[in-house]
Every structure is written in C-alpha cells, then in structure tokens.
Design a protein around this motif. Structure first.
Motif, PDB file in Angstrom:
ATOM      1  N   GLY A   1      -7.517   7.322  -4.256  1.00 40.13           N
ATOM      2  CA  GLY A   1      -6.397   6.439  -4.223  1.00 40.13           C
ATOM      3  C   GLY A   1      -5.293   7.076  -5.145  1.00 40.13           C
ATOM      4  O   GLY A   1      -4.071   7.232  -4.538  1.00 40.13           O
TER       5      GLY A   1
ATOM      6  N   LEU B   1       0.648   8.613 -13.258  1.00 39.05           N
ATOM      7  CA  LEU B   1       1.919   9.522 -13.677  1.00 39.05           C
ATOM      8  C   LEU B   1       2.328   8.932 -15.020  1.00 39.05           C
ATOM      9  O   LEU B   1       3.059   9.586 -15.776  1.00 39.05           O
TER      10      LEU B   1
ATOM     11  N   GLN C   1      -9.172  -0.096 -10.194  1.00 38.14           N
ATOM     12  CA  GLN C   1     -10.400   0.073  -9.939  1.00 38.14           C
ATOM     13  C   GLN C   1     -11.029  -1.331 -10.650  1.00 38.14           C
ATOM     14  O   GLN C   1     -12.149  -1.563  -9.898  1.00 38.14           O
TER      15      GLN C   1
ATOM     16  N   LYS D   1       8.011   8.504 -11.892  1.00 35.90           N
ATOM     17  CA  LYS D   1       8.108   9.441 -10.380  1.00 35.90           C
ATOM     18  C   LYS D   1       9.217   9.908 -10.076  1.00 35.90           C
ATOM     19  O   LYS D   1       9.438  11.128  -9.719  1.00 35.90           O
TER      20      LYS D   1
ATOM     21  N   ARG E   1       4.097  10.449   4.825  1.00 33.11           N
ATOM     22  CA  ARG E   1       4.842   9.068   4.214  1.00 33.11           C
ATOM     23  C   ARG E   1       6.283  10.062   3.847  1.00 33.11           C
ATOM     24  O   ARG E   1       6.707  10.438   2.889  1.00 33.11           O
TER      25      ARG E   1
ATOM     26  N   SER F   1       9.283  -1.203  -3.433  1.00 30.23           N
ATOM     27  CA  SER F   1      10.375  -0.442  -4.345  1.00 30.23           C
ATOM     28  C   SER F   1      11.762  -1.122  -3.649  1.00 30.23           C
ATOM     29  O   SER F   1      12.980  -1.118  -4.414  1.00 30.23           O
TER      30      SER F   1
ATOM     31  N   SER G   1      -1.753   8.397  -3.279  1.00 28.28           N
ATOM     32  CA  SER G   1      -0.543   7.682  -3.683  1.00 28.28           C
ATOM     33  C   SER G   1       0.513   8.696  -4.070  1.00 28.28           C
ATOM     34  O   SER G   1       1.783   8.548  -3.771  1.00 28.28           O
ATOM     35  N   LEU G   2       0.162   9.756  -4.496  1.00 25.66           N
ATOM     36  CA  LEU G   2       1.022  10.910  -4.773  1.00 25.66           C
ATOM     37  C   LEU G   2       1.471  11.807  -3.793  1.00 25.66           C
ATOM     38  O   LEU G   2       2.539  12.434  -3.641  1.00 25.66           O
TER      39      LEU G   2
ATOM     40  N   ILE H   1       1.652  -2.672   7.695  1.00 23.97           N
ATOM     41  CA  ILE H   1       1.561  -1.190   7.992  1.00 23.97           C
ATOM     42  C   ILE H   1       0.173  -0.762   8.090  1.00 23.97           C
ATOM     43  O   ILE H   1      -0.435  -0.558   6.842  1.00 23.97           O
TER      44      ILE H   1
ATOM     45  N   LEU I   1      -4.531   0.127  -6.455  1.00 27.72           N
ATOM     46  CA  LEU I   1      -5.233   1.212  -6.807  1.00 27.72           C
ATOM     47  C   LEU I   1      -6.249   0.959  -8.108  1.00 27.72           C
ATOM     48  O   LEU I   1      -7.202   1.815  -8.599  1.00 27.72           O
TER      49      LEU I   1
ATOM     50  N   LEU J   1      -1.304  11.719   7.945  1.00 24.67           N
ATOM     51  CA  LEU J   1      -0.640  10.501   7.570  1.00 24.67           C
ATOM     52  C   LEU J   1       0.835  11.164   6.730  1.00 24.67           C
ATOM     53  O   LEU J   1       0.324  11.533   5.889  1.00 24.67           O
TER      54      LEU J   1
ATOM     55  N   ILE K   1       6.607   0.367  -0.034  1.00 29.20           N
ATOM     56  CA  ILE K   1       7.902   0.321   0.758  1.00 29.20           C
ATOM     57  C   ILE K   1       8.792  -0.888   0.287  1.00 29.20           C
ATOM     58  O   ILE K   1       9.912  -0.817  -0.114  1.00 29.20           O
TER      59      ILE K   1
ATOM     60  N   ARG L   1      10.854   5.837   2.007  1.00 31.17           N
ATOM     61  CA  ARG L   1      11.803   4.843   2.431  1.00 31.17           C
ATOM     62  C   ARG L   1      11.501   4.625   3.887  1.00 31.17           C
ATOM     63  O   ARG L   1      12.486   4.023   4.651  1.00 31.17           O
ATOM     64  N   GLN L   2      10.862   5.191   4.482  1.00 27.29           N
ATOM     65  CA  GLN L   2      10.481   5.073   5.880  1.00 27.29           C
ATOM     66  C   GLN L   2       9.007   4.875   6.168  1.00 27.29           C
ATOM     67  O   GLN L   2       8.136   4.806   5.235  1.00 27.29           O
ATOM     68  N   ARG L   3       8.539   4.066   7.178  1.00 29.34           N
ATOM     69  CA  ARG L   3       7.216   3.855   7.510  1.00 29.34           C
ATOM     70  C   ARG L   3       6.422   5.153   7.605  1.00 29.34           C
ATOM     71  O   ARG L   3       6.884   6.028   8.304  1.00 29.34           O
ATOM     72  N   PRO L   4       5.101   5.078   7.180  1.00 27.51           N
ATOM     73  CA  PRO L   4       4.348   6.186   7.419  1.00 27.51           C
ATOM     74  C   PRO L   4       4.047   6.409   8.658  1.00 27.51           C
ATOM     75  O   PRO L   4       3.642   5.387   9.495  1.00 27.51           O
TER      76      PRO L   4
ATOM     77  N   HIS M   1       1.403   8.054  11.534  1.00 33.62           N
ATOM     78  CA  HIS M   1       0.171   8.591  11.737  1.00 33.62           C
ATOM     79  C   HIS M   1       0.106   9.349  13.044  1.00 33.62           C
ATOM     80  O   HIS M   1       0.752   9.273  13.991  1.00 33.62           O
TER      81      HIS M   1
ATOM     82  N   LYS N   1       0.726  -1.302   0.087  1.00 35.40           N
ATOM     83  CA  LYS N   1      -0.042  -0.087   0.078  1.00 35.40           C
ATOM     84  C   LYS N   1       0.737   1.330   0.123  1.00 35.40           C
ATOM     85  O   LYS N   1       0.369   2.131  -0.773  1.00 35.40           O
ATOM     86  N   TYR N   2       1.957   1.494   0.569  1.00 32.19           N
ATOM     87  CA  TYR N   2       2.707   2.458   0.803  1.00 32.19           C
ATOM     88  C   TYR N   2       4.112   2.463   0.005  1.00 32.19           C
ATOM     89  O   TYR N   2       4.860   3.371   0.167  1.00 32.19           O
TER      90      TYR N   2
ATOM     91  N   CYS O   1      -6.291   3.533 -12.768  1.00 28.08           N
ATOM     92  CA  CYS O   1      -6.370   3.921 -11.190  1.00 28.08           C
ATOM     93  C   CYS O   1      -7.167   4.500 -10.946  1.00 28.08           C
ATOM     94  O   CYS O   1      -7.407   4.913  -9.783  1.00 28.08           O
TER      95      CYS O   1
END
Lengths: 395, 299
Positions: free
Chosen positions: B161, A264, A309, A119, B187, A96, B165-166, A331, A307, B185, A93, B190-193, B195, A90-91, A270
């Motif tokens: 979404g 992008l 749909q 990006k 971000r 990548s 994500s951006l 996470i 993302l 939140l 991490i 390269r680190q955990r997000p 909250h 989701k994030y 998405c």
C-alpha cells in the motif's frame, strides 16, 4: 407565528426588547445573537477578525472550511483552535481538493497560511489553488449549472404546497467576498497576485532533513518534532498566541498538513502493523492540539487512513482530533456502476464533531451523505435512495 | 504500454511466482535504451552477467550497472562494493546531476525492503522522482522514470500500500493459459486514475510484443449481478398514472382551498406585512343571516 422584525438597522447583536418595541409596532421579538456578517458589527464585543464569525449556537469563533456545504454539516464552520482531520480517499483526489479549498479560503480572507508537506513543495501546492468566484458575472453561469440538474417535474407550479414558493432555494449562489464562505472554480487557478499578496510559511520535510539519510535520523519522531518546532516558532513570532500584545490587528493562522502518517514523513504506521514507534503520531496530534488551543489558528490534516495497518491507531487518532471527516470515492470500486450512486462521486462520512464548551453537539441526523464535484461547486447531499421516476416510459 | 514509459515518475512492477516480471523489466529497459536515454540499474538479486544476458552489445554499452549482488555487505573489502550499503547506493543515485532523460531500474524493491526500512526506501524513492522534476539548474522538467520490481507475495499489505500510493504507474502482472497480461493503473496528478489491461509477450531478444486480446479461450461471461437495478419494479403501489387518472387527480377540489385572491395576497405580502388582514369566505354551512344568531341551534 411571530414575524421577525426587520433587523436592517444593524442592532441585531443585542436582544434588547425595549429598544425594539419603540422601533416597530409589529412585534417585540428580535433575533438574538450576532448576524451572519458579524465582522462589521462594531457593537459586538467579540474579536472581529476577517473571515470569522461566531457560532449561532454557543458563540464559538468559527472559520470557513472553504466548502459552504461542509460548513453547514459541521455546524456553521470550523472552530478556531481545532483540528479538522480528513481521511483521504484511495487515490487522494478529493481530499487534496478539500485541502486546497481550505488554503484558498485563507488567502481570500487574508489569513496567514502554514503549509506542510512531505510530498510536494508548498510553493507548488499554492500555485494549484482553485480560483475564487467573486464576480456577479459568474452567478449567471452558476444558475445555469443548477438549472441543468433540475428535473422538468420540479418546474410545475405547486398546487397543494403553494406557500413554499416563497421560500428561498436551498443552495445560494456565489456572492461577494465579504461573505463567510466562498465558492471556487476548480478548473481555474488562483490569480498569482492574490497568492503573492498573502503571507504564507512553507514546511517541506525533505528539505529539512540533513543531507545524508542515515537510518538513525529517520526515526519516527524526527519529522514530527521538526514540524512541531516550526509551527511553534511561527505562532510565537507572529503573535498568534497573544504573545505580542501591541499587535493591533489580529489574524488567524491556517495550518495545512498534507498526508500525515505516510511513510514520507518517516512514520511506518502505514507499512507494518506492529511498528516500533506507534505512539509517535498520536503524540504529535496531542502536542499540536495543545498548540492550537492556545493560539488563534485552525488546522486541516489529511491522513491516508486506508493505508494504516493497525486499526487501533485509527481509533486513537480519531479521538485526538476534533472534527473527523472521511472521504470515500467511487473510483475503481464496484459502487461506480451502481445506479444508486450514479450522480455522485463519492461518499462523505462525518465521523466526529467536537463538543467545545458544550454538552451537546450539532450532529446531523443524516448519515448517508454523498458528494459530487461539478466544476464550480462541491455539493454534499443525502443519497436519494430509490429515486422514482414519474415520467412515462415510452414503449 | 507506451503510457508506462511516457508518464515518468515511479513505476511499480508487481509480479508473482507464476508471472515473473524481470523479463518485462528488461524489455522496458531495452526500450528506454533504444530511445537514447541513460539507464542506471541497481542489481541486487541476480548477478550482472545474468542480467546483461540477452541484450545485444549496443544496449549493454548504455547500461550503467551498480552491483549489489556480488558483495552486498562489503565483506571482501576490496573497494569494489558500493559504499554505504544499499541505502548509500540509492542516495548516490539521488545525487546524480547528469543532464538528459534518465531511467533508473531497481532490480528488486523486495530485496531493498529486506535490508532497509520501508520509510527510508519511500523517502529515497520520493527524492529520486522529485530531484529530476526540479533539477538544480532550473532547466525544464526532464522525464525520469524509476522502474521498481516488486515481488508482491513476499510482503504484507503494508509495504504494498505504501509503495503503490507513491507510484505514478502501477503494473500488475497476471495472465491466463500461458498468456501474460499487464493491468496498468496510471495516476496522473489531479485526474482520475486510468485502468488498462494489455496482453503481451516477450520475445527472446527482450522486445515487447503487444497483443490485442486474450488468447482463443472464451471471454468471461458478463456477470449477471451487474444488471442495473430498477427501483420502480416490484413496488406495492401504483407509480404510473393513466390519462384518466391524471385528469381526475387534477380536477379534484382540495379540502382547504383559498380563493385565488386570498392566495395572491398571502404570497405577495410575505414577511413585510405591517398590518394583518382578515379574509372571510363563507363555508357551505355558514348562516349569513345577521338577525338571528341562534338559528342553527335547533331549539
């Protein structure tokens, strides 16, 4: 049980029974097939390219994905000429990170890289690659890492299963650079001289756009078409498809495409469920696979499928890729606090493994796999359900 | 709340009908302006006068307002409207090269999404946050932030979404009983997000008043379902051995036990064994008398 004859003479590539019988009087059985370090076997008739090895099952040429744990799950490595699709978490991490491991493995083996992103600038991506563990000095730290996790119970000498004391440990540590898969230290950066010594091509999509962003030029196939042309040019000019036969040393092209399908790139799968050019991404994957099959290259693509749909698009994309691995990190989800998953950082789902020149494939029968990322090691394990603690609880 | 401005990049402010976000946007703009930054505002939903209302003159002088509200489709043809429509206005902002830290406020991303395709908007936002990270002159990265107001009830999950994500920071407005809260939140790359929930209120002059916790009403009770699950409970076999049981277990002779000499030989030899050995240990029922081999036949 027939003991395997010592194959130290390097003649392990051919299974000739007669030769073995004269060498050793123990057994006439010899392991057939090339050895793990197949690159130095001069008698092998396969193309010997640095950083590749033939699969032990069907002789398919494999490259390492940069994660030895993932290589094991995929049946030895990623086949040359195929696409590895990573469904992003989701994030973004861990996906990548897997992407960077793939590129770092290419630099260590001396492969040519092609990095495409909408990006980040590819030069920045290359600066952030993890450093390889090549020394034996690191082996000591690595063993400490592993030992810290072992519970005290496992140090008891086994009474019933004492024969298993001879077996080597499951996780082998980092070794020198001639090995197939390498380990990386995620906290350090790859040395600058290694990056500069490597050959790489970058494709940064915003630079390739014309300076004025018309709505017409954001049509969906525009970005993908440019990327395909770029890849085709690189393959042709550098001779990865055999078009320049006087090239004496063959090499592998490692292609990395980041966040394909995100807005992008100009693709709106998405953003909406019923999009205008819903076939743009699938056409791209089809043409890309055709390019890869006719050249000595391997490709990793990360895609933000969470993302997308329209679920039908995800199914089509999965069918058009060869190997599909999904990452799901804990996470921010409720699984983070679940004691079942407390040692792990996320789940890894092997969604598809290809059947290349084969009728069966190497599907692992373990379905619930989890990964955890320590500083120097990315491990993938089966989730230990109901971990029972035999230690006496102090009242 | 400081982290929202400190991090830079694209900040997505998600509001809804109950908890509107324009006042928070104006509060953040005021904070940036007080720090001496340049502030550009692309106003689409409210008129310029209404937007500038509530700011005092020193702040108003720092705000550079690009008006898309008065004449978005350029019907009046007076030349006052921004050329190129909404997309042209965004691109013009991308091309600015004024030195110094800059804040760009997009009064509403929802309005922009209605007029330009989502992909074009995402690409423009990417270009905005990137262009200032690598300015052409090669000077070190200057903090720029793009504050975008997004009415999340107007859109489906797709654009939300894509935009989140951006975003480097996402602020979701909610609250209870008249007290607004922002769920932040952030971000970092390269680190955990991370909250964070921050309760706040906005004063009439658009300064932020941060508060410690929710108002007097009760905190939500701890969820009974989050009690840790103990897998060793309710098991039908005995998991814990008493001392006597453990001693009895240790002293049990295993049925197929080698002598230790044979065990060591097997362990030591391993795969390099060249010849084979035979180990014979007489069992309890074995007859060692070589003279009469048929003694046990009971004939």
């Amino acid at each position: 049980m027939a003991a395997v004859a010592t194959c130290g003479t390097g003649a392990g590539s051919t299974g000739s029974i007669a030769a073995a019988a004269s060498k050793n009087n123990v057994t006439s059985f010899q392991r057939k097939g090339p050895r793990a370090s197949g690159t130095d076997s001069g008698c092998s008739r396969l193309v010997s390219i640095a950083g590749t090895r033939p699969s032990v099952r069907n002789g398919q040429l494999l490259v390492s994905t940069g994660l030895p744990a993932l290589d094991q799950l995929l049946g030895g490595g990623l086949a040359v000429g195929t696409v590895l699709l990573i469904e992003e978490d989701k994030y973004n991490i861990y996906s990548s990170l897997v992407f960077k491991y793939f590129l770092a493995e290419g630099i260590i083996n001396g492969h040519t890289l092609l990095v495409a992103s909408a990006k980040e600038d590819p030069a920045d991506i290359l600066q952030e690659l993890p450093a390889p563990l090549l020394d034996d000095n690191c082996k000591k730290d690595f063993d400490e890492d592993v030992c810290n996790d072992k519970t005290p119970d496992s140090n008891i000498k086994m009474k019933i299963a004492w024969r298993y004391q001879l077996l080597p440990k499951m996780e082998s540590g980092p070794v020198s650079s001639s090995r197939f898969g390498h380990y990386y230290d995620a906290s350090k950066r790859m040395p600058q001289e290694l990056i500069e010594a490597s050959k790489w091509h970058g494709f940064f999509f915003p630079e390739k756009l014309s300076s004025t962003l018309n709505i017409e030029s954001c049509s969906l196939t525009h970005g993908y078409r440019k990327l395909l042309q770029f890849i085709q040019n690189v393959i042709y000019e550098e001779g990865f498809d055999g078009s320049s036969p006087q090239k004496k040393q063959k090499n592998i092209l490692r292609i990395g495409i980041q966040s394909l399908g995100s807005p992008l790139w100009g693709d709106d799968i998405c953003c909406t469920e019923n999009c205008d050019n819903s076939h743009s991404l699938t056409k791209f994957l089809y043409v890309l696979r055709g390019l890869l099959r006719t050249s000595l290259s391997a490709c990793i693509i990360t895609m933000p499928t969470h993302l997308i749909q329209n679920k039908a698009v995800i199914a089509r994309v999965t069918n058009l890729s060869d190997t599909v691995v999904g990452l799901e990190s804990f996470i921010g989800s409720e699984r983070e606090t679940n004691p079942l998953y407390k040692d792990y950082h996320g789940l890894i789902h092997i969604r598809q493994i290809p059947r290349l020149n084969n009728l069966i494939y190497d599907v692992s029968d373990v379905k619930d796999l989890a990964f955890k990322l320590k500083r120097k090691l990315f491990t993938i394990e089966k989730v230990q359900k109901g971990e029972v603690n035999f230690k006496k609880k102090t009242p | 709340m400081e982290s929202v401005l400190a991090l830079g990049g694209f900040v997505l402010l998600r509001d809804s009908v109950e908890w509107e976000g324009r006042s928070l946007l104006k509060a953040l703009i005021k904070k940036s302006a007080l720090c001496g930054e340049q502030v550009h505002i692309l106003g689409c939903e409210v008129s310029e006068d209404e937007f500038r209302e509530g700011f005092d003159s020193s702040i108003n002088s720092r705000l550079i307002y690009h008006d898309l509200f008065r004449d978005p489709l350029n019907w009046s043809q007076t030349g006052e409207a921004l050329p190129g429509g909404p997309l042209g206005a965004l691109q013009a902002m991308c091309r600015r090269t004024h030195p110094g830290p800059v804040t760009i406020a997009l009064d509403s991303l929802s309005w922009l999404l209605l007029h330009i395709p989502c992909t074009a908007l995402c690409q423009a936002l990417g270009a905005l946050s990137r262009q200032h990270a690598h300015p052409g002159g090669g000077s070190p990265a200057e903090p720029v932030r793009v504050l975008g107001l997004f009415h999340e009830e107007l859109h489906g999950p797709g654009p939300l979404g894509a935009l989140s994500s951006l975003a480097q920071t996402e602020v979701t407005l909610s609250g209870t009983m008249g007290q607004a809260s922002a769920h932040i939140l952030s971000r970092r790359p390269r680190q955990r997000p991370a909250h964070q929930t921050q309760w706040f209120s906005i004063l009439p002059d658009f300064s932020l008043d941060l508060q410690g916790g929710p108002p007097l009403e009760s905190q939500p009770h701890a969820d009974p379902h989050t009690a840790p699950v103990d897998p060793t409970a309710h098991v039908t076999f005995n998991l814990h051995l008493s001392k006597k049981e453990r001693e009895a277990k240790d002293s049990l002779t295993l049925p197929f036990q080698f002598s230790s000499e044979k065990q060591q030989a097997l362990l030591r030899a391993g795969p390099s064994q060249a010849t084979s050995h035979i180990f014979y240990e007489p069992d309890a029922y074995d007859d060692l008398d070589q003279e009469d081999p048929d003694d046990d036949l009971d004939v």
